[in-house]
Write a protein that holds these residues in place. Structure first.
Motif, PDB file in Angstrom:
ATOM      1  N   TYR A  77      40.021   3.636-122.483  1.00  0.00           N
ATOM      2  CA  TYR A  77      41.477   3.598-121.280  1.00  0.00           C
ATOM      3  C   TYR A  77      40.860   3.078-120.056  1.00  0.00           C
ATOM      4  O   TYR A  77      39.615   3.093-120.026  1.00  0.00           O
ATOM      5  CB  TYR A  77      41.458   5.663-121.087  1.00  0.00           C
ATOM      6  CG  TYR A  77      39.348   5.840-120.392  1.00  0.00           C
ATOM      7  CD1 TYR A  77      39.650   5.801-119.194  1.00  0.00           C
ATOM      8  CD2 TYR A  77      39.209   6.557-120.683  1.00  0.00           C
ATOM      9  CE1 TYR A  77      38.450   6.296-118.109  1.00  0.00           C
ATOM     10  CE2 TYR A  77      37.100   7.167-120.834  1.00  0.00           C
ATOM     11  CZ  TYR A  77      37.331   6.541-119.216  1.00  0.00           C
ATOM     12  OH  TYR A  77      36.425   7.219-118.331  1.00  0.00           O
ATOM     13  N   PRO A  78      42.251   2.959-119.889  1.00  0.00           N
ATOM     14  CA  PRO A  78      41.663   1.703-118.350  1.00  0.00           C
ATOM     15  C   PRO A  78      41.278   2.355-116.938  1.00  0.00           C
ATOM     16  O   PRO A  78      41.480   4.002-116.575  1.00  0.00           O
ATOM     17  CB  PRO A  78      43.088   1.665-118.063  1.00  0.00           C
ATOM     18  CG  PRO A  78      44.080   2.867-118.358  1.00  0.00           C
ATOM     19  CD  PRO A  78      43.015   3.088-118.885  1.00  0.00           C
ATOM     20  N   LEU A  79      40.759   2.313-116.013  1.00  0.00           N
ATOM     21  CA  LEU A  79      39.990   2.826-115.176  1.00  0.00           C
ATOM     22  C   LEU A  79      40.646   3.074-114.333  1.00  0.00           C
ATOM     23  O   LEU A  79      40.558   1.568-113.393  1.00  0.00           O
ATOM     24  CB  LEU A  79      38.476   2.116-114.848  1.00  0.00           C
ATOM     25  CG  LEU A  79      37.642   1.457-116.256  1.00  0.00           C
ATOM     26  CD1 LEU A  79      36.375   0.932-115.817  1.00  0.00           C
ATOM     27  CD2 LEU A  79      37.091   3.484-116.272  1.00  0.00           C
ATOM     28  N   LEU A  80      40.294   4.100-113.216  1.00  0.00           N
ATOM     29  CA  LEU A  80      40.553   4.254-111.556  1.00  0.00           C
ATOM     30  C   LEU A  80      40.348   3.634-110.629  1.00  0.00           C
ATOM     31  O   LEU A  80      39.013   5.028-110.775  1.00  0.00           O
ATOM     32  CB  LEU A  80      41.772   5.527-111.521  1.00  0.00           C
ATOM     33  CG  LEU A  80      42.105   6.245-110.165  1.00  0.00           C
ATOM     34  CD1 LEU A  80      43.008   4.625-109.847  1.00  0.00           C
ATOM     35  CD2 LEU A  80      42.249   7.446-110.349  1.00  0.00           C
ATOM     36  N   LEU A  81      39.553   2.690-109.690  1.00  0.00           N
ATOM     37  CA  LEU A  81      39.220   2.474-108.354  1.00  0.00           C
ATOM     38  C   LEU A  81      40.224   3.266-107.725  1.00  0.00           C
ATOM     39  O   LEU A  81      41.045   2.543-107.364  1.00  0.00           O
ATOM     40  CB  LEU A  81      39.197   0.967-108.420  1.00  0.00           C
ATOM     41  CG  LEU A  81      38.441   0.326-107.554  1.00  0.00           C
ATOM     42  CD1 LEU A  81      35.995   1.113-107.312  1.00  0.00           C
ATOM     43  CD2 LEU A  81      38.448  -0.821-107.375  1.00  0.00           C
ATOM     44  N   LYS A  82      39.108   3.761-106.765  1.00  0.00           N
ATOM     45  CA  LYS A  82      39.635   4.256-105.802  1.00  0.00           C
ATOM     46  C   LYS A  82      39.063   4.529-104.387  1.00  0.00           C
ATOM     47  O   LYS A  82      37.973   4.968-104.529  1.00  0.00           O
ATOM     48  CB  LYS A  82      39.890   6.200-106.561  1.00  0.00           C
ATOM     49  CG  LYS A  82      40.486   6.894-105.073  1.00  0.00           C
ATOM     50  CD  LYS A  82      41.243   8.293-105.179  1.00  0.00           C
ATOM     51  CE  LYS A  82      42.153   9.382-104.184  1.00  0.00           C
ATOM     52  NZ  LYS A  82      42.207  10.886-104.831  1.00  0.00           N
ATOM     53  N   ASN A 101      35.761   7.540 -96.880  1.00  0.00           N
ATOM     54  CA  ASN A 101      34.350   6.481 -96.121  1.00  0.00           C
ATOM     55  C   ASN A 101      34.520   5.209 -96.137  1.00  0.00           C
ATOM     56  O   ASN A 101      33.534   4.986 -96.124  1.00  0.00           O
ATOM     57  CB  ASN A 101      33.026   7.793 -95.831  1.00  0.00           C
ATOM     58  CG  ASN A 101      32.882   7.494 -97.546  1.00  0.00           C
ATOM     59  OD1 ASN A 101      33.198   7.105 -98.992  1.00  0.00           O
ATOM     60  ND2 ASN A 101      31.785   8.438 -98.264  1.00  0.00           N
ATOM     61  N   GLY A 102      34.929   4.871 -97.249  1.00  0.00           N
ATOM     62  CA  GLY A 102      35.049   3.367 -97.590  1.00  0.00           C
ATOM     63  C   GLY A 102      34.202   2.914 -98.968  1.00  0.00           C
ATOM     64  O   GLY A 102      34.118   2.160 -99.746  1.00  0.00           O
ATOM     65  N   PHE A 103      33.758   4.138 -99.528  1.00  0.00           N
ATOM     66  CA  PHE A 103      33.004   4.261-100.556  1.00  0.00           C
ATOM     67  C   PHE A 103      34.651   4.403-101.781  1.00  0.00           C
ATOM     68  O   PHE A 103      35.355   4.382-101.522  1.00  0.00           O
ATOM     69  CB  PHE A 103      32.335   5.985-101.440  1.00  0.00           C
ATOM     70  CG  PHE A 103      30.814   5.129-100.361  1.00  0.00           C
ATOM     71  CD1 PHE A 103      30.564   4.905 -99.339  1.00  0.00           C
ATOM     72  CD2 PHE A 103      29.410   6.193-100.370  1.00  0.00           C
ATOM     73  CE1 PHE A 103      29.321   4.682 -98.563  1.00  0.00           C
ATOM     74  CE2 PHE A 103      28.802   6.593 -99.632  1.00  0.00           C
ATOM     75  CZ  PHE A 103      28.547   5.877 -98.326  1.00  0.00           C
ATOM     76  N   TYR A 104      33.567   3.632-102.947  1.00  0.00           N
ATOM     77  CA  TYR A 104      35.189   3.717-104.056  1.00  0.00           C
ATOM     78  C   TYR A 104      34.438   4.039-104.949  1.00  0.00           C
ATOM     79  O   TYR A 104      33.506   4.563-105.774  1.00  0.00           O
ATOM     80  CB  TYR A 104      35.090   1.950-104.365  1.00  0.00           C
ATOM     81  CG  TYR A 104      35.306   1.435-103.755  1.00  0.00           C
ATOM     82  CD1 TYR A 104      37.087   1.412-103.760  1.00  0.00           C
ATOM     83  CD2 TYR A 104      35.596   0.825-102.653  1.00  0.00           C
ATOM     84  CE1 TYR A 104      37.854   0.133-103.188  1.00  0.00           C
ATOM     85  CE2 TYR A 104      35.552  -0.571-102.174  1.00  0.00           C
ATOM     86  CZ  TYR A 104      37.521  -0.640-101.857  1.00  0.00           C
ATOM     87  OH  TYR A 104      37.557  -1.204-100.899  1.00  0.00           O
ATOM     88  N   SER A 105      35.429   5.772-106.007  1.00  0.00           N
ATOM     89  CA  SER A 105      34.643   5.592-106.940  1.00  0.00           C
ATOM     90  C   SER A 105      36.094   5.131-107.795  1.00  0.00           C
ATOM     91  O   SER A 105      36.747   4.844-108.261  1.00  0.00           O
ATOM     92  CB  SER A 105      35.485   7.314-106.720  1.00  0.00           C
ATOM     93  OG  SER A 105      36.774   7.637-106.515  1.00  0.00           O
ATOM     94  N   VAL A 106      35.184   5.588-109.256  1.00  0.00           N
ATOM     95  CA  VAL A 106      35.018   5.198-110.671  1.00  0.00           C
ATOM     96  C   VAL A 106      35.637   6.453-111.462  1.00  0.00           C
ATOM     97  O   VAL A 106      34.512   7.232-112.274  1.00  0.00           O
ATOM     98  CB  VAL A 106      34.608   4.137-111.204  1.00  0.00           C
ATOM     99  CG1 VAL A 106      35.459   3.437-112.340  1.00  0.00           C
ATOM    100  CG2 VAL A 106      35.170   2.807-109.811  1.00  0.00           C
ATOM    101  N   ASP A 107      36.582   6.299-112.496  1.00  0.00           N
ATOM    102  CA  ASP A 107      36.799   7.314-113.415  1.00  0.00           C
ATOM    103  C   ASP A 107      35.744   7.279-114.817  1.00  0.00           C
ATOM    104  O   ASP A 107      36.595   7.799-115.332  1.00  0.00           O
ATOM    105  CB  ASP A 107      37.682   8.299-113.591  1.00  0.00           C
ATOM    106  CG  ASP A 107      39.181   7.092-113.768  1.00  0.00           C
ATOM    107  OD1 ASP A 107      38.757   6.020-114.072  1.00  0.00           O
ATOM    108  OD2 ASP A 107      39.586   7.961-114.421  1.00  0.00           O
ATOM    109  N   GLY A 108      34.482   6.984-114.397  1.00  0.00           N
ATOM    110  CA  GLY A 108      34.145   6.054-115.811  1.00  0.00           C
ATOM    111  C   GLY A 108      32.203   6.248-115.059  1.00  0.00           C
ATOM    112  O   GLY A 108      31.886   6.933-114.829  1.00  0.00           O
ATOM    113  N   THR A 109      31.462   5.095-115.905  1.00  0.00           N
ATOM    114  CA  THR A 109      30.290   5.355-116.231  1.00  0.00           C
ATOM    115  C   THR A 109      29.674   4.833-114.925  1.00  0.00           C
ATOM    116  O   THR A 109      30.581   3.741-114.375  1.00  0.00           O
ATOM    117  CB  THR A 109      30.399   5.225-118.175  1.00  0.00           C
ATOM    118  OG1 THR A 109      30.194   3.422-117.793  1.00  0.00           O
ATOM    119  CG2 THR A 109      30.713   5.892-118.417  1.00  0.00           C
ATOM    120  N   PRO A 110      28.473   4.786-114.277  1.00  0.00           N
ATOM    121  CA  PRO A 110      27.791   3.441-113.621  1.00  0.00           C
ATOM    122  C   PRO A 110      27.740   2.464-114.389  1.00  0.00           C
ATOM    123  O   PRO A 110      28.420   1.599-113.660  1.00  0.00           O
ATOM    124  CB  PRO A 110      26.028   4.282-114.349  1.00  0.00           C
ATOM    125  CG  PRO A 110      26.087   5.910-114.694  1.00  0.00           C
ATOM    126  CD  PRO A 110      26.939   5.430-115.472  1.00  0.00           C
TER     127      PRO A 110
END
Length: 252
Positions: free
Chosen positions: A51-56, A60-69
């Motif tokens: 599946y494609p990854l969501l980068l959000k 606070n400026g950090f980015y989250s990803v709905d995936g693995t390290p």
């Protein structure tokens, strides 16, 4: 000062990640944080290919990803932004990554992905859940000196820090990986609300190799453990015997 990419496996909201960011803020020219949107401990080097990854970006400026390290570091290094990092640091992990732990660790896998993409990399873990500031000081110390160490291609540093106040740290040791017993604990069965049996993965095994030069022994004696890790897992000592075995099969 280097441009640093931070990641982890405990998730973008984990205390260790935020302490690490604060600890190295004055030691880097720029810091970008890309981490999983939830706890991904034990994910090892898995990549999300179905599946494609969501980068959000968070407030606070950090980015989250709905995936693995490994997904996070892949995105953080590979051309999402025009400027790429000079160095990848993964952590501060909530708990040890000693001995055989490195095979499963998402913390180590994030650093390994950075090294595979051509960046120097450090995985840092706190052997506990209290003195994150101590591990942050170790990270800052290593960051200041990273340009002076020469590592083989695709090697990374696996760092474990005793869960002690900074004043009680005995020093730093360069170590090898210890080893746990081969038979891990049995899975733990539980019943879900529908009556189905499910299984928890059992706890890690006991130490069977904790010699004086191991990471286990260093931590036990209050030392920071630094273990250089290689990506090449070829067992060179077995090549000759496997060749002989293959030759014997061919001659049959």
């Amino acid at each position: 000062m280097p441009h640093v990419l931070l990641s982890n496996d405990d998730g973008v909201h984990a205390e260790g990640l935020h302490v690490l960011h604060e600890a190295i803020r004055q030691h880097a020219s720029r810091i970008r944080v890309v981490a999983p949107d939830r706890n991904k401990s034990g994910a090892s080097s898995s990549l999300s290919l179905s599946y494609p990854l969501l980068l959000k970006q968070l407030e606070n400026g950090f980015y989250s990803v709905d995936g693995t390290p490994a997904d996070c570091v892949y995105l953080g290094v590979s051309a999402i932004w025009p400027d790429t990092p000079d160095l990848v640091i993964s952590g501060i992990n909530h708990g040890a990554n000693l001995g055989d732990d490195v095979l499963y660790s998402g913390t180590v896998a994030a650093a390994r992905e950075g090294r595979a993409l051509g960046r120097p990399a450090i995985a840092i873990s706190l052997v506990g859940d209290t003195h994150f500031e101590t591990a942050g000081k170790v990270a800052a110390m290593l960051l200041d000196a990273i340009d002076t160490v020469s590592l083989p291609a695709r090697a990374l540093l696996n760092v474990n820090v005793p869960d002690l106040p900074w004043s009680e740290i005995s020093g730093v040791r360069i170590t090898r990986l210890g080893r746990r017993e081969d038979n891990s604990s049995r899975p733990i069965p539980v019943k879900d609300p529908r009556g189905e049996t499910r299984y928890w993965i059992g706890p890690v095994g006991r130490y069977v190799d904790e010699g004086n030069d191991t990471d286990f022994k260093a931590i036990e004696e209050g030392y920071v453990s630094i273990t250089p890790l290689a990506s090449d897992v070829t067992q060179y000592s077995a090549l000759e015997s496997v060749n002989m075995w293959l030759d014997s099969l061919v001659r049959r």
